[in-house]
Each structure stands twice: as structure tokens, then as C-alpha cells.
Design a protein around this motif. Structure first.
Motif, PDB file in Angstrom:
ATOM      1  N   LYS A  78      83.679-135.936  48.913  1.00 51.57           N
ATOM      2  CA  LYS A  78      84.332-135.703  50.201  1.00 51.57           C
ATOM      3  C   LYS A  78      83.998-134.306  50.732  1.00 51.57           C
ATOM      4  CE  LYS A  78      87.031-136.766  53.589  1.00 51.57           C
ATOM      5  NZ  LYS A  78      86.643-137.762  54.571  1.00 51.57           N
ATOM      6  N   ASN A  79      84.068-133.277  49.869  1.00 50.01           N
ATOM      7  CA  ASN A  79      83.741-131.922  50.319  1.00 50.01           C
ATOM      8  C   ASN A  79      82.271-131.794  50.698  1.00 50.01           C
ATOM      9  OD1 ASN A  79      86.228-130.705  50.446  1.00 50.01           O
ATOM     10  ND2 ASN A  79      86.109-129.783  48.421  1.00 50.01           N
TER      11      ASN A  79
ATOM     12  N   GLU B  54      80.497-134.164  52.047  1.00 51.08           N
ATOM     13  CA  GLU B  54      80.423-134.778  53.372  1.00 51.08           C
ATOM     14  C   GLU B  54      81.004-133.859  54.439  1.00 51.08           C
ATOM     15  OE1 GLU B  54      82.515-138.467  52.884  1.00 51.08           O
ATOM     16  OE2 GLU B  54      81.003-139.281  51.517  1.00 51.08           O
ATOM     17  N   LEU B  55      82.125-133.214  54.135  1.00 46.36           N
ATOM     18  CA  LEU B  55      82.764-132.330  55.113  1.00 46.36           C
ATOM     19  C   LEU B  55      81.897-131.105  55.416  1.00 46.36           C
ATOM     20  CD1 LEU B  55      86.431-132.535  53.795  1.00 46.36           C
ATOM     21  CD2 LEU B  55      85.595-133.398  55.997  1.00 46.36           C
TER      22      LEU B  55
ATOM     23  N   SER C 177      78.939-132.265  57.476  1.00 42.26           N
ATOM     24  CA  SER C 177      79.408-132.611  58.821  1.00 42.26           C
ATOM     25  C   SER C 177      79.660-131.347  59.640  1.00 42.26           C
ATOM     26  CB  SER C 177      80.678-133.452  58.712  1.00 42.26           C
ATOM     27  OG  SER C 177      81.201-133.739  59.977  1.00 42.26           O
ATOM     28  N   PHE C 178      80.249-130.344  59.003  1.00 45.68           N
ATOM     29  CA  PHE C 178      80.480-129.063  59.666  1.00 45.68           C
ATOM     30  C   PHE C 178      79.153-128.429  60.071  1.00 45.68           C
ATOM     31  CE2 PHE C 178      80.926-124.399  59.249  1.00 45.68           C
ATOM     32  CZ  PHE C 178      81.818-124.181  60.296  1.00 45.68           C
TER      33      PHE C 178
ATOM     34  N   ASP D  13      90.136-131.258  48.142  1.00 50.72           N
ATOM     35  CA  ASP D  13      89.245-131.480  49.267  1.00 50.72           C
ATOM     36  C   ASP D  13      89.729-130.688  50.482  1.00 50.72           C
ATOM     37  OD1 ASP D  13      87.622-133.182  47.824  1.00 50.72           O
ATOM     38  OD2 ASP D  13      88.681-134.987  48.472  1.00 50.72           O
TER      39      ASP D  13
ATOM     40  N   ASP E 288      89.857-131.391  53.576  1.00 49.86           N
ATOM     41  CA  ASP E 288      90.702-132.108  54.529  1.00 49.86           C
ATOM     42  C   ASP E 288      92.135-132.312  54.032  1.00 49.86           C
ATOM     43  OD1 ASP E 288      89.866-133.971  52.619  1.00 49.86           O
ATOM     44  OD2 ASP E 288      89.767-135.616  54.061  1.00 49.86           O
TER      45      ASP E 288
END
Length: 95
Positions: free
Chosen positions: A33-34, A36-37, A40-41, A73, A75
Motif C-alpha cells: 500500500k505504501n 502504491e501511495l 501515486s504521489f 500505511d 493512508d
């Protein structure tokens, strides 16, 4: 003479950028997840017009924060979690 110099990457920023992305995707210490984040950032930063070198620095900073300071994570982080991270970073630099 100008265009030739402008196209030369004497600091190898393209390779630095690619290595930084590779460190994120290959990391076993980052959650999926991190990863991906962070990636994405990076896309948002690209759309905002930030240079490759600036994006690499930001991605690396987020990678290090996730590994060394944030135990969840991004988020899922609360305001308290972020304040704790800032406190820990400031404590290290105050020494």
C-alpha cells in the motif's frame, strides 16, 4: 553551444530517479500500500511540474519515513502519528 549543454545530464539525474523508483518497488520493508501511495504521489508531483530530481528526493524521503518512523500505511496515519514522526525527526536533527 547552449542546446548541447542543456541536454547533458552531468549529475545523472535520470539514473538517480530510476534507482529511487527501483528502491521503492524492490523494498521488502515497505508495504504494498505504501509503495502504491508513494508512486501515486510521484505522479501528482509530475503533473505539478516538479523536476525528476525533486520527485526522486521526495520519493526517497517518503520511503525513509515509512521504513524508519511510520509503522503503518500512510493512508491510515492520524494527525498524532504525523506529529510523532515530525518529533522523532526533529529530535534526531537537534543532536
Amino acid at each position: 553551444m547552449g542546446p548541447i549543454l542543456a541536454s547533458r545530464d552531468i549529475y545523472n539525474n535520470d539514473a538517480r530517479y530510476e534507482r529511487c523508483k527501483q528502491k521503492i518497488t524492490d523494498s521488502t520493508q515497505l508495504s504494498q500500500k505504501n509503495k502504491e501511495l508513494i508512486l501515486s504521489f510521484e505522479k501528482v508531483c509530475f503533473l505539478e511540474g516538479l523536476s525528476k530530481l525533486r520527485r526522486a528526493k521526495l520519493m526517497d524521503a517518503l520511503r525513509l519515513i515509512a521504513i524508519n518512523y511510520m509503522k503503518k500505511d500512510f493512508d491510515k496515519a492520524t494527525e498524532k502519528d504525523l506529529k510523532d514522526v515530525i518529533y522523532k525527526i526533529e529530535q534526531r536533527s537537534a543532536v
